[in-house]
Design an enzyme around this catalytic site. Sequence first.
Site, PDB file in Angstrom:
ATOM      1  N   HIS A  46      64.355  24.289  93.655  1.00  0.00           N
ATOM      2  CA  HIS A  46      63.184  23.830  93.432  1.00  0.00           C
ATOM      3  C   HIS A  46      62.538  23.411  92.150  1.00  0.00           C
ATOM      4  O   HIS A  46      61.937  22.119  91.991  1.00  0.00           O
ATOM      5  CB  HIS A  46      62.148  24.747  94.116  1.00  0.00           C
ATOM      6  CG  HIS A  46      62.338  25.492  95.452  1.00  0.00           C
ATOM      7  ND1 HIS A  46      62.823  26.660  95.690  1.00  0.00           N
ATOM      8  CD2 HIS A  46      62.241  24.678  96.775  1.00  0.00           C
ATOM      9  CE1 HIS A  46      62.710  26.844  96.961  1.00  0.00           C
ATOM     10  NE2 HIS A  46      62.374  25.495  97.645  1.00  0.00           N
ATOM     11  N   SER A 195      66.296  30.103  99.255  1.00  0.00           N
ATOM     12  CA  SER A 195      65.396  31.302  99.266  1.00  0.00           C
ATOM     13  C   SER A 195      65.815  32.407 100.283  1.00  0.00           C
ATOM     14  O   SER A 195      65.404  33.428  99.905  1.00  0.00           O
ATOM     15  CB  SER A 195      64.129  30.780  99.920  1.00  0.00           C
ATOM     16  OG  SER A 195      63.337  29.791  99.009  1.00  0.00           O
TER      17      SER A 195
END
Lengths: 291, 291
Positions: A46, A195
């Site tokens: 990210h 994640s």
Amino acid sequence: MGIKIKSRTLREISSISEMKDISQSLRKQNLTIGFVPTMGCLHAGHLNLVKRSLETCDRTVVSIFINPTQFGSNEDLDTYPRQLESDIEKLETIGADILFHPTKEEMYPPGYKTSVEVQNITEQLCGKSRPDLFDGVSTVVLKLFNIVRPHNAYFGEKDWQQLAVIETLVEDLNLDVAIIRVPIVREADGLAMSSRNRYLSPQERQSALSLSRSLQQARDNIRRGTTSAKAISDSIRQCLSEQEGTEIDYISVCDPESFKEKEQIRGRTLIALAVKVGPSRLIDNCIIEEF
Amino acid sequence: MGIKIKSRTLREISSISEMKDISQSLRKQNLTIGFVPTMGCLHAGHLNLVKRSLETCDRTVVSIFINPTQFGSNEDLDTYPRQLESDIEKLETIGADILFHPTKEEMYPPGYKTSVEVQNITEQLCGKSRPDLFDGVSTVVLKLFNIVRPHNAYFGEKDWQQLAVIETLVEDLNLDVAIIRVPIVREADGLAMSSRNRYLSPQERQSALSLSRSLQQARDNIRRGTTSAKAISDSIRQCLSEQEGTEIDYISVCDPESFKEKEQIRGRTLIALAVKVGPSRLIDNCIIEEF
């Protein structure tokens, strides 16, 4: 594109109308808006997207919204990792300008009725095992684009099919946003950033390395002359199955735009995997360039 | 709102990118854009929408696009009236600024894949008999909004359900366009204006008057105390059936937002009809205000 005067602090916005007002005001000042939509729990992948936006755009907006409509009823919506405080710290450190984190009720108020569907490229790969995924993604991304009104939006190639869906959505609906593809970011040992990696035990973490390793082996085999898609996917299957606690969802050797399965590796080819490792469904992919 | 300097001549645009450039440039000049999407064959109902836009907005864009995706395979796409030259004359006379008339190939190029669906309010009334209608309308209106980027868009209340669908679309997808509702325009004898009226023979034209007449009778009956929805729809059915060449598609006495059928006429109520008269499927409606 205007003078780059960075705002010093991260501005947190949860209201849609406030976010819209800010975007409109930035556009009136001829400042370019870069946008990184996320579901939070930010990792180096990210942050690499955010960095790309910071390098190119006057202002960078990151959204954190765990979109309920893209999770199936048997999926991990409730346990999807949430860590807003540490996400904020990371965004402050890297120098993002705005964090947009609306509530579910703000995004889908009572009486909400609308959804967007991209056809033909959403029934294969992840769309096959997660039938709600891409309508949910398309709808929320369209909403976020309409709210944030970015010039550029940044997406990682790990979600290769998602990227194709969003590019199609943008083109078909005549949206004015440039979709910027950013290559997969990996841990030092090759594991693609996700994640969902945090849920892996040390043993599962070890098994999960078979995703990137099997792709690397496939690359090597193709370089050495293998052209049969079946031979490639068989060797990937074997590499993945040798590991403890892995459960293969799919192995696809296909066209990178239509996702049509290939028999022979000719022309540009996508090799994509989804594998359940312990509690986490992990994906990875690589592109074999035309040769 | 800027200074109102009207352009003198109608500008005809068929390219999406040219239309986008113009809209962007108008917005940069802080000029407001009013938009009237049509399928052409303009009548006084359309021109009333254009007039409303001209009164309020700095620039008025009218689109003419016969949208193939909102016609079912057994519907009148091929025979839907086309008369671009006379439409242009009308738009020049009234003083519209821009005519946007893209080709089908420009709007839906090869490989087009995306559609938008508004749920729950599209299965009743016209959505029941024309299952492709509202997905087609929602998708093309969203595309047109993204291309024209209007501040205001004008729609007639004759297509009541369409208006509800578009209002929902705009709200759900966080679009920045105000939807302006404009009452039905009728011929002197009560027939609601429609591009499909031109196909009626003199005899069918006479039969078609039963739509507005039956609605007027329903109003009168309700004013005189009728509260049973069934009594109202029975009397409408009788009035319509008495005419030669009519074939009722639906008569609905329902909530004007949810389209849920009512048993009793309590609260604000929509009475909506669709009737095939000769070659033309005609619709009409009226609202009974709360009393």
